[in-house]
Design a protein around this motif. Structure first.
Motif, mmCIF file in Angstrom:
data_model
loop_
_atom_site.group_PDB
_atom_site.id
_atom_site.type_symbol
_atom_site.label_atom_id
_atom_site.label_comp_id
_atom_site.label_asym_id
_atom_site.label_seq_id
_atom_site.Cartn_x
_atom_site.Cartn_y
_atom_site.Cartn_z
ATOM 1 N N GLY A 343 30.756 40.994 22.370
ATOM 2 C CA GLY A 343 30.868 39.677 22.982
ATOM 3 C C GLY A 343 32.273 39.329 23.416
ATOM 4 O O GLY A 343 32.480 38.341 24.128
ATOM 5 N N GLU A 344 33.254 40.127 22.992
ATOM 6 C CA GLU A 344 34.622 39.992 23.495
ATOM 7 C C GLU A 344 34.880 40.917 24.680
ATOM 8 O O GLU A 344 35.972 40.892 25.256
ATOM 9 N N GLY A 345 33.895 41.746 25.002
ATOM 10 C CA GLY A 345 34.098 42.726 26.068
ATOM 11 C C GLY A 345 34.925 43.916 25.630
ATOM 12 O O GLY A 345 35.494 44.626 26.463
ATOM 13 N N ARG A 346 34.957 44.165 24.326
ATOM 14 C CA ARG A 346 35.762 45.277 23.810
ATOM 15 C C ARG A 346 35.081 46.619 24.058
ATOM 16 O O ARG A 346 33.856 46.716 24.093
ATOM 17 N N ASN A 347 35.907 47.650 24.193
ATOM 18 C CA ASN A 347 35.392 49.023 24.195
ATOM 19 C C ASN A 347 35.150 49.413 22.744
ATOM 20 O O ASN A 347 35.970 50.050 22.091
ATOM 21 N N GLU A 431 30.111 51.813 30.890
ATOM 22 C CA GLU A 431 30.646 51.410 32.181
ATOM 23 C C GLU A 431 30.317 49.943 32.473
ATOM 24 O O GLU A 431 29.494 49.327 31.793
ATOM 25 N N THR A 432 30.969 49.411 33.512
ATOM 26 C CA THR A 432 30.808 48.007 33.877
ATOM 27 C C THR A 432 30.243 47.895 35.281
ATOM 28 O O THR A 432 30.794 48.473 36.234
ATOM 29 N N LEU A 433 29.166 47.169 35.405
ATOM 30 C CA LEU A 433 28.537 46.881 36.687
ATOM 31 C C LEU A 433 29.027 45.516 37.167
ATOM 32 O O LEU A 433 28.916 44.526 36.444
ATOM 33 N N VAL A 434 29.588 45.469 38.358
ATOM 34 C CA VAL A 434 30.030 44.205 38.951
ATOM 35 C C VAL A 434 28.916 43.693 39.864
ATOM 36 O O VAL A 434 28.455 44.417 40.754
ATOM 37 N N THR A 489 32.277 36.298 26.051
ATOM 38 C CA THR A 489 33.053 35.066 26.195
ATOM 39 C C THR A 489 34.553 35.299 26.172
ATOM 40 O O THR A 489 35.316 34.345 26.268
ATOM 41 N N GLY A 490 34.984 36.554 26.032
ATOM 42 C CA GLY A 490 36.409 36.870 26.105
ATOM 43 C C GLY A 490 36.992 37.285 24.776
ATOM 44 O O GLY A 490 36.448 36.998 23.699
ATOM 45 N N VAL A 491 38.137 37.952 24.869
ATOM 46 C CA VAL A 491 38.811 38.471 23.683
ATOM 47 C C VAL A 491 39.397 37.325 22.869
ATOM 48 O O VAL A 491 40.020 36.408 23.413
ATOM 49 N N ILE A 492 39.178 37.386 21.570
ATOM 50 C CA ILE A 492 39.751 36.397 20.653
ATOM 51 C C ILE A 492 41.112 36.907 20.201
ATOM 52 O O ILE A 492 41.212 37.973 19.582
ATOM 53 N N PRO A 627 30.480 39.335 36.525
ATOM 54 C CA PRO A 627 30.315 38.646 37.808
ATOM 55 C C PRO A 627 31.406 39.027 38.804
ATOM 56 O O PRO A 627 32.582 39.172 38.426
ATOM 57 N N GLU A 628 31.024 39.198 40.030
ATOM 58 C CA GLU A 628 31.962 39.553 41.088
ATOM 59 C C GLU A 628 33.084 38.518 41.162
ATOM 60 O O GLU A 628 32.852 37.314 41.126
ATOM 61 N N GLY A 629 34.339 38.985 41.245
ATOM 62 C CA GLY A 629 35.486 38.095 41.353
ATOM 63 C C GLY A 629 36.058 37.627 40.036
ATOM 64 O O GLY A 629 37.123 36.994 40.018
ATOM 65 N N SER A 630 35.391 37.912 38.926
ATOM 66 C CA SER A 630 35.891 37.494 37.617
ATOM 67 C C SER A 630 36.875 38.524 37.073
ATOM 68 O O SER A 630 36.886 39.682 37.502
ATOM 69 N N PRO A 631 37.732 38.132 36.122
ATOM 70 C CA PRO A 631 38.721 39.071 35.575
ATOM 71 C C PRO A 631 38.058 40.274 34.912
ATOM 72 O O PRO A 631 36.953 40.178 34.366
ATOM 73 N N LYS A 632 38.746 41.400 34.953
ATOM 74 C CA LYS A 632 38.213 42.606 34.337
ATOM 75 C C LYS A 632 38.091 42.432 32.827
ATOM 76 O O LYS A 632 38.894 41.738 32.191
ATOM 77 N N LEU A 633 37.086 43.065 32.266
ATOM 78 C CA LEU A 633 36.866 43.033 30.827
ATOM 79 C C LEU A 633 37.834 43.974 30.128
ATOM 80 O O LEU A 633 38.375 44.910 30.736
ATOM 81 N N LEU A 634 38.012 43.762 28.826
ATOM 82 C CA LEU A 634 38.902 44.633 28.067
ATOM 83 C C LEU A 634 38.416 46.080 28.117
ATOM 84 O O LEU A 634 39.226 47.010 28.175
ATOM 85 N N VAL A 635 37.099 46.297 28.107
ATOM 86 C CA VAL A 635 36.580 47.655 28.179
ATOM 87 C C VAL A 635 37.026 48.333 29.465
ATOM 88 O O VAL A 635 37.331 49.537 29.477
ATOM 89 N N GLU A 636 37.092 47.591 30.561
ATOM 90 C CA GLU A 636 37.562 48.157 31.826
ATOM 91 C C GLU A 636 39.057 48.434 31.781
ATOM 92 O O GLU A 636 39.528 49.488 32.249
ATOM 93 N N LYS A 637 39.822 47.498 31.239
ATOM 94 C CA LYS A 637 41.271 47.675 31.164
ATOM 95 C C LYS A 637 41.636 48.884 30.299
ATOM 96 O O LYS A 637 42.544 49.654 30.639
#
Length: 681
Positions: A343-347, A431-434, A489-492, A627-637
C-alpha cells in the motif's frame, strides 16, 4: 489445545476495484509450450555445518539431481539452489551426515576428528579465529566453513549438474531472528572463484558469530578489521542489522539480497533481547537497501503441523498464533502486513523455501516426514528463466518481483499473470501499468496443473472429503484463484504516524489491518476457467477478466488453492485460510492413512505431511497500476535505480570482458520474447 470456539478468520475488507469475470470453459487436447518461462529453486536449507541432519553435498545432491540416489531416496531436480546455513559456528564436519539421518556409511563426525585429513578433496588443517570449545565440542566459525568447506563443495558439485549453485547464509540478525542473505560477488563455481565476501558478511554482522579475529593474511593481520561484537540485541541490534543491509547496498547492490524469513515465528520485536519483526523493521531494511532488501520469506518446515500448532514451527506465541494456509499471518492475511507495505508502493515481494533440516521421525531417505521437506520436494520458488541463467539471474529475478511461490506443485513453471490497458503493453508481476482513470484493465492468467506431485500418498484428501470431493493427495488440484487488490496511498516516512505499528504476539497479531482498502476483488473458480488437457496428463487453465482503473494507484496480486470456500476447519466464507491448527480437528480415516500421524483418543488427525499435501496454496507477486500523469511509485524508482546501477557496473567492467551483471557484452539489457513484456535488470 484447539481454538475450537474461537476459530481465527482472515477476513477481507470492502471492495475497492470492480472486476468483471469474462472466462469461458472448454476441454481439449494440446501440447505444452516449448520450454518454461520460469525455473524453480530453494534459497533456505541446512546441513551439518550448523543444525541440519545431512552433509552439504548430500543436501545439494537430493535437491538438484534427477532420479533416485544410489542409497535410496528421490531427487527433486531443482534448477537452482542456494546453500543457506545459519551463521555462528558448528562442531560437526559437514562433509558427513549426522547419524540421525540414517544414511549408510555416515555417522556424526566432529571437526576434531578430521583435522588434517583430505576428504572430498578438501583439507582443513585448523579451526581459525578465536578458539571456541575443545575436543568434540570445538567449533568452526561459519565464515570459515562458508569459505573453506561449503563453497569448495559447491565448486566440486557444479560440474556434476547443469544447475546453478550458490553459497548463501541464514543470517542470525542482530535484534531479530533470521534473514536469508546471499553475496554472489566472487562466486564462480565453474571457474572456481571464492565466497570470501559471503564469509566476510557473516563475520561482520551475524550476532551468533562472536569471533573477534576472522581471516588473517600471510602476516597475521586481520583482513576484515573493525567488527562490532557488542550491539547484537534489541534496539541497538536492529540498528546494527540496518548497518548490515546498508553494507550490502553500498558494496553489492546488484549482487546480494537480504530477505527476512519465518518472520512471525519469534513473536514480535522486543527492544531488549532479539526476537521478531514489526512492520517498521521491514520499512527500515527497504529504505536502507532498496535494491537488496525487497521482501520476506514464508515459514518453511511445512510438515510440522501438529494437533497443537501449525506448520513452520509456529506455535501459539508466533504473531498470528500459527500459520494460515501454511503461510505466516504477515502474508496470508488480506489487508495484513504485506498489503500494508504494498500500500506504500514498495518493491516488497514474497518468497517460499523449504528451511530443510530433517524429516523428524523419519530418516533422510524415507518417503514420509513429520518435520521438513527436502528442497524441491514440496516448495518451489520460481524466477524467470533467462538466457545463460546463472547466479545473477536468481537475484535479478527475485528483485524484479517477477516470481511466484508454489506448494505441492499446485501449479507448474509456466504461470502467466499479466495486465494491460488500452494497448498491448502487457505488464507482469513486479511491473507497473500506467493507465487512465476509468480505463478498462484486462487481467489474464494461465497456469498448468501438473498431473502429479511428490506426495507418496494416493488416498483422497481428507480435508476435501468433508465437502464431498474425492481428490488423491498425489494429484494436484485447483479450486479457485483470488485476485486481491488494494490502494496505494504513498510511502510513509520514518517518524511519521503509522510508520512504527505496535504489534502483538499470539492470535492477537491476526487482528491488525495495515491496509483497509485491500480486498478479494474477484474469485474465479476453476470450473469457470478455460481448460485444456495436455498429453502429459497435466491441465492448462486460463481466465481473462477486466476491472476499471481508478484515480488512485493500486496493485493486484493473486493466490490460488485447492481448498473450496467455507471448508470446515480450513477456510472461511470468503475463502481465506483459517488458523492451520484447526486442520487437526479433521480425522484421517482412510485405511492408507499413515501411522506417523498425530492422534487424538486413538484417531488419526490431519497433521504433518498429510496436512501439507491437503492444504495447498500458491502466491503470485503483485502487478502495480498507476494513474497516467501521477508520480512514479517507489517500486518504479527502485527498479530504475537497479537499472542505473547495472549500467554503471557494466561500464566499469567493460574493459575485462566479463559478464557480471546480467547484461550482454554489447550493453543491451536482456529481454524475454514470450510476450510478457518483461525487462531484466
Amino acid at each position: 489445545m484447539f481454538p475450537s470456539a474461537k476459530t481465527i478468520l482472515l477476513t477481507a475488507a470492502s471492495v475497492s476495484l470492480a472486476l468483471t469475470h469474462t472466462a469461458a470453459a472448454h476441454d481439449g487436447d494440446g501440447d505444452k509450450p516449448r520450454g518454461n518461462p520460469y525455473v524453480a529453486g530453494d534459497m533456505h536449507n541446512h546441513n551439518t555445518c550448523t543444525d541440519g541432519s545431512v552433509s552439504a553435498g548430500y543436501a545439494i545432491d537430493r535437491s538438484v539431481a534427477t532420479g533416485v540416489t544410489a542409497g535410496g531416496g528421490t531427487n527433486f531436480d531443482l534448477d537452482w539452489f542456494t546453500l543457506g546455513n545459519h551463521g555462528g559456528s558448528g562442531n560437526r564436519d559437514c562433509r558427513f551426515s549426522d547419524t540421525s539421518a540414517n544414511l549408510p556409511g555416515d555417522t556424526t563426525t566432529t571437526w576434531n576428528q578430521t583435522l588434517g585429513q583430505t576428504i572430498d578433496g578438501i583439507t582443513i588443517t585448523s579451526l581459525k579465529g578465536t578458539p571456541n570449545g575443545t575436543g568434540s565440542s570445538a567449533t568452526m566459525w561459519r565464515w570459515q566453513s562458508i569459505k573453506e568447506v561449503e563453497y569448495p563443495i559447491i565448486v566440486n558439485r557444479t560440474p556434476m549438474y547443469n544447475k546453478v549453485l550458490v553459497e548463501g547464509l541464514e543470517w542470525i540478525v542482530p535484534g531479530h531472528e533470521h534473514t536469508d542473505v546471499a553475496v554472489i560477488a566472487g562466486q564462480n563455481p565453474r571457474g572456481y572463484g571464492n565466497a570470501d565476501k559471503m564469509a566476510e558478511y557473516e563475520f561482520r554482522f551475524d550476532r551468533a558469530d562472536t569471533d573477534a579475529i576472522g581471516l588473517l593474511d600471510g602476516k597475521n593481520n586481520q583482513v576484515w578489521p573493525g567488527k562490532d561484537n557488542v550491539n547484537n540485541n534489541g534496539t541497538a541490534g536492529h540498528q546494527k542489522a540496518v548497518s548490515g543491509v546498508t553494507w550490502l547496498q553500498t558494496h553489492y547492490p546488484l549482487q546480494s539480497y537480504a530477505i527476512p524469513t519465518h518472520t512471525e515465528h519469534a513473536a514480535t520485536f522486543n527492544p531488549a533481547p532479539s526476537a521478531g519483526y514489526n512492520i517498521e523493521h521491514f520499512r527500515d531494511f527497504n529504505n536502507a537497501g532498496p535494491t537488496v532488501a525487497f521482501g520476506i520469506e514464508s515459514p518453511g518446515h511445512m510438515a510440522q503441523g501438529s494437533v497443537s500448532g501449525g506448520s513452520g514451527s509456529y506455535g501459539t506465541g508466533a504473531v498470528g498464533g500459527g500459520t494460515y494456509g501454511l503461510s505466516g499471518v504477515y502474508t496470508a492475511k488480506v489487508g495484513g502486513l504485506w498489503d500494508g507495505l504494498l500500500g506504500e508502493g514498495r518493491n516488497f515481494f514474497i518468497y517460499v523455501s523449504s528451511d530443510w533440516h530433517n524429516r523428524g521421525a523419519a530418516g533422510a531417505r524415507d518417503a514420509f516426514t513429520t518435520s521438513d521437506f527436502i528442497p524441491g520436494e514440496y516448495t518451489k520458488l520460481y524466477v524467470p528463466n533467462t538466457e545463460h541463467f546463472r547466479a545473477q539471474s536468481i537475484i535479478d529475478g527475485m528483485r524484479s518481483g517477477n516470481s511466484y511461490s508454489v506448494n505441492a506443485d499446485i501449479i507448474g513453471p509456466d504461470l502467466v499473470f499479466r495486465a494491460r490497458g488500452r494497448d498491448d503493453d502487457w505488464k507482469t508481476m513486479g511491473e507497473t501499468l500506467v493507465a487512465r482513470p476509468g480505463e478498462k484493465i484486462t487481467v489474464e492468467m494461465t497456469m498448468t496443473i501438473p498431473a502429479k506431485n511428490n506426495s507418496p500418498y494416493n488416498f483422497n484428501n481428507p480435508l476435501l472429503q468433508q465437502v464431498g470431493i474425492k481428490q488423491p493427495l498425489n494429484k494436484p488440484s485447483l479450486d479457485h484463484v483470488d485476485l486481491i487488490t488494494g490502494k496505494i496511498t504513498g510511502v510513509i516516512p520514518p517518524g511519521s504516524p503509522g510508520y512504527a505499528v505496535a504489534n502483538a504476539s499470539g492470535v492477537a497479531g491476526a487482528a491488525i489491518v495495515y491496509n483497509p482498502t485491500t480486498t478479494i476483488s474477484q474469485q474465479i473458480h476453476a470450473n469457470n476457467m478455460r481448460s485444456k488437457r495436455l498429453r502429459d496428463g497435466s491441465t492448462e487453465l486460463t481466465f481473462t477478466t477486466t476491472f476499471t482503473a481508478g484515480n488512485t494507484p493500486s496493485y493486484i496480486r493473486a493466490r490460488g488453492t485447492n481448498i473450496p470456500v467455507a471448508t470446515p476447519n480450513v477456510s472461511d466464507t470468503a475463502g481465506n485460510p483459517l488458523l492451520d491448527v484447526n486442520n487437526a480437528l479433521v480425522s484421517c480415516t482412510d485405511p492408507a492413512c499413515p501411522t506417523h500421524l498425530a492422534t487424538v483418543n486413538g484417531v488419526k488427525k490431519v497433521t504433518f505431511d498429510i496436512q501439507a499435501y491437503s492444504n495447498v496454496w500458491f502466491h503470485a507477486n503483485p502487478i502495480f497500476i498507476r494513474p497516467e500523469g501521477s508520480p512514479k511509485l517507489l517500486v518504479e524508482k527502485n527498479a530504475e535505480l537497479a537499472r542505473r546501477l547495472a549500467g554503471d557496473h557494466r561500464a566499469d567492467n567493460d574493459h575485462d570482458g566479463h559478464d557480471h551483471d546480467g547484461h550482454d557484452h554489447d550493453g543491451r539489457d536482456h529481454h524475454d520474447h514470450d510476450g510478457h513484456g518483461r525487462d531484466w535488470f
